[in-house]
Structures are given as C-alpha cells and as structure tokens.
Enzyme design. Structure first.
Site, PDB file in Angstrom:
ATOM      1  N   GLU A  97     105.279  15.714  34.470  1.00 28.17           N
ATOM      2  CA  GLU A  97     104.264  16.736  34.698  1.00 28.17           C
ATOM      3  C   GLU A  97     104.902  17.960  35.380  1.00 28.17           C
ATOM      4  OE1 GLU A  97     101.263  16.742  33.718  1.00 28.17           O
ATOM      5  OE2 GLU A  97     100.674  14.651  33.414  1.00 28.17           O
ATOM      6  N   SER A 149      94.006  11.383  37.801  1.00 29.46           N
ATOM      7  CA  SER A 149      95.005  12.091  37.004  1.00 29.46           C
ATOM      8  C   SER A 149      95.911  12.963  37.865  1.00 29.46           C
ATOM      9  CB  SER A 149      94.344  12.927  35.897  1.00 29.46           C
ATOM     10  OG  SER A 149      95.198  13.049  34.785  1.00 29.46           O
ATOM     11  N   SER A 177      98.125  13.328  29.670  1.00 27.38           N
ATOM     12  CA  SER A 177      98.060  12.414  30.825  1.00 27.38           C
ATOM     13  C   SER A 177      97.669  10.984  30.469  1.00 27.38           C
ATOM     14  CB  SER A 177      97.085  12.964  31.866  1.00 27.38           C
ATOM     15  OG  SER A 177      97.650  14.059  32.547  1.00 27.38           O
ATOM     16  N   LYS A 198      91.708   6.301  30.294  1.00 30.80           N
ATOM     17  CA  LYS A 198      92.564   7.346  30.874  1.00 30.80           C
ATOM     18  C   LYS A 198      92.512   8.560  29.970  1.00 30.80           C
ATOM     19  CE  LYS A 198      95.141   9.522  33.599  1.00 30.80           C
ATOM     20  NZ  LYS A 198      94.285  10.675  33.232  1.00 30.80           N
ATOM     21  N   THR A 199      92.147   9.683  30.553  1.00 31.37           N
ATOM     22  CA  THR A 199      92.022  10.931  29.813  1.00 31.37           C
ATOM     23  C   THR A 199      93.311  11.741  29.886  1.00 31.37           C
ATOM     24  OG1 THR A 199      91.159  12.019  31.785  1.00 31.37           O
ATOM     25  CG2 THR A 199      89.557  11.051  30.271  1.00 31.37           C
ATOM     26  N   GLY A 200      93.352  12.817  29.099  1.00 30.17           N
ATOM     27  CA  GLY A 200      94.475  13.740  29.161  1.00 30.17           C
ATOM     28  C   GLY A 200      94.110  15.058  28.513  1.00 30.17           C
TER      29      GLY A 200
END
Length: 321
Positions: free
Chosen positions: A197, A161, A103, A265-267
C-alpha cells in the site's frame, strides 16, 4: 445431479454435473426393472434430465442478461465467481479475466500470517514510526507510541482496511514476494503480488502487477476460511475478523438476505476499481457460498458505484436459488 452455472469467454452457460446420459438411463432401467422392458423408467429419467438442463439454461440466460445489463448501466467491467459449496453450483462472469485485487489481498495476507505465525508471534508487539503511517490508517494512527500486537494489525487490516497495518503484516511475512509465495503454496499460480500500500492500488489497465481473477481469489479464500489449510482455531479467528469487517455494508452484504451471515473484505483502487470477496453462510443450515465480485471502469479518474456489487450479488443469489 449437481447443476452449475459456468461462463466461457463472454457468455454465461449452464451445464449440469451429472452422469453420462447412457449411464443415467441404465441406472433408471435397473431401478425400475419390474416393468416388462423398463421403458417407462427410461422415459422418466430422460424427461428429468431434459427438465434439469432446461432449467439450468434458463437460469444462465437470466444471469447473463442481468450481468450484461449491469455492465452497461454502470459503465463498468464486472467479474463474478460464486460457488455453493454444498451443491457445487457456480455462477461466473468474466471469471478468468484479471482485475486489480486492491485491498482484498489483505484477507489472504492475514490467512498466510495465521498459517505461518506461532501464538507467540501473533502476540508480539510490532513497533512503527509516524512516518510509516499512511493516509488511510484509522487504527494504527492511534497507536504509534505503543506499537500494536501482530494479531491486532491483521485484524485492523481486514476490519478497517488499515493500510499501515497491511504493510506491517506484509513486512512480517517477508514482503510482497513472500505473500505471493504463500499463495503459490496453496496451488495458486495466477495471483501476482508485487507492491504494498498504496501503490498496489494503481490498477493501470494491462498491468498484471497486483492482479488476480475472480475464480482464483475465490479458491484462495475458500481454502483459508473453509478448507483445512488452517487449523480450526485459526480458521475461526480469520472468520471472526472477516465477519467483523466494518467496510462491507454497501457491497455483497447489501445483496444477500438480511439473515445471512457474511464475512468479507472490500477493496478499491484506481480506474474505478471496487471489489468485495466474501464467504456467506445462508440461514437454514445451508452450506456456505463463496462470492467474489470485482469491478473496474478503464478510466484513471473514474469513480465507482457501490450499488453495482450489491446488484451483482443479488443476481448471484437468484441464480443459485
């Protein structure tokens, strides 16, 4: 002189960006030319160069040992790229290896949207159906009846997210191929954007789809947040979205001093993939630092450990000083 950490292959090395030794000695001799032969100034310059190189080597050795220990302790592959945009110093580890971006791509898709869309476009309401709503859709699931403004979809994709929001932003841009082309337009010839996604999160080892490298993701994020790719107002909007991210608490944010400002921004994805990409603004007026930490574990059912990214970030902060 601008010292920097650089990693080649699987070992971290330190070099110092400086003039060639002969040039440095000549400048020192000219500046200190009041002596009979300039020998004292030459010796001082040579000693300073050696001291800087020694300190850099020690810092690199410490970072290399720390990253290797983290990989062993967490049973993970760890990719790191960080750059102090003021000094040019870099900390790198597996920086040119491919990882599933998961993400984190939502931050770059939002940047592409802000580069392409007009103000009227951003305020346009995008309708969608219940069947478009994916399993992780904390914001879009609440607005099926009314739809959402495009700018709010981009915000939801970054700050929560929200996968449905991300897919709608991708669709507005023209799909994965168009997102990839937006990165090519930045000069990124590495990142491969292939799916939406949730399938982009498969992260099968050896599959180059939906992958990039720590170095390249950092360069793209830097261009959007700190460069001139976006006009000032749009840069500010993207920065606000990143700073307002609600999913990043245990990751890069947990590895920097509490008084630093972070936009990230994480993923997360299959095979124990857990990532974070960030711009950090240290206290005291220091220049921003771009930090990318990507991790995976090579087993389909592997779980991630949040502490790995925080610990890797602490190593970055220590190495940059």
């Amino acid at each position: 002189m601008t010292p920097y950490l650089r990693r080649t292959g699987t070992r971290t090395r330190v070099r110092t960006r400086t003039a060639l030794p002969a040039v440095a000695l000549l400048v020192a001799a000219l500046v200190g030319g009041c002596g009979p032969s300039g020998s004292t100034s030459t010796a001082e310059a040579s000693g300073a160069t050696a001291a800087t190189a020694g300190a850099g080597a020690a810092s690199a050795a410490a970072a290399d040992a720390a990253f290797a220990e983290l990989e062993q302790r967490f049973g993970a592959r760890l990719g790191v790229y960080a750059v102090d945009t003021g000094s040019g110093r870099e900390v790198v580890h597996r920086t040119d290896e491919r990882f599933a971006f998961a993400s984190t791509i939502k931050s770059l898709a939002a940047g592409a949207l802000l580069r392409k869309a007009s103000d009227a476009d951003l305020d346009k309401v995008v309708p969608y159906r219940q069947e478009d709503v994916l399993a992780w859709a904390p914001i879009t699931s609440q607005h099926v009846a009314t739809g959402m403004k495009l700018r709010d979809l981009a915000s939801a994709a970054i700050q929560y997210s929200d996968n449905t929001a991300a897919n709608l932003v991708f669709a507005e841009l023209g799909g994965p191929a168009a997102v990839q082309q937006s990165l090519r337009d930045l000069g990124d010839s590495t990142t491969s954007v292939d799916r939406t996604e949730p399938t982009l999160n498969e992260a099968t080892p050896g599959d180059t789809r939906d992958t990039s490298t720590p170095r390249v993701l950092a360069a793209d994020l830097r261009r959007y947040v700190l460069g001139d790719v976006l006009p000032e107002g749009r840069r500010g909007l993207l920065t606000d979205w990143l700073v307002g991210n609600t999913t990043g608490g245990p990751y890069i944010r947990a590895g920097v001093p509490a008084d630093w400002r972070i936009g990230d921004k994480t993923g997360n994805a299959g095979y124990g993939t857990r990532n974070d990409v960030a711009v950090a603004w240290p206290s005291g007026g220091r220049a921003p630092i771009v930090i990318v930490v990507l991790t995976d574990r090579g087993k389909a059912d592997a779980t991630s450990d949040d502490a790995l990214i925080a610990q890797a970030t602490k190593t970055v902060v220590s190495a940059l000083g």
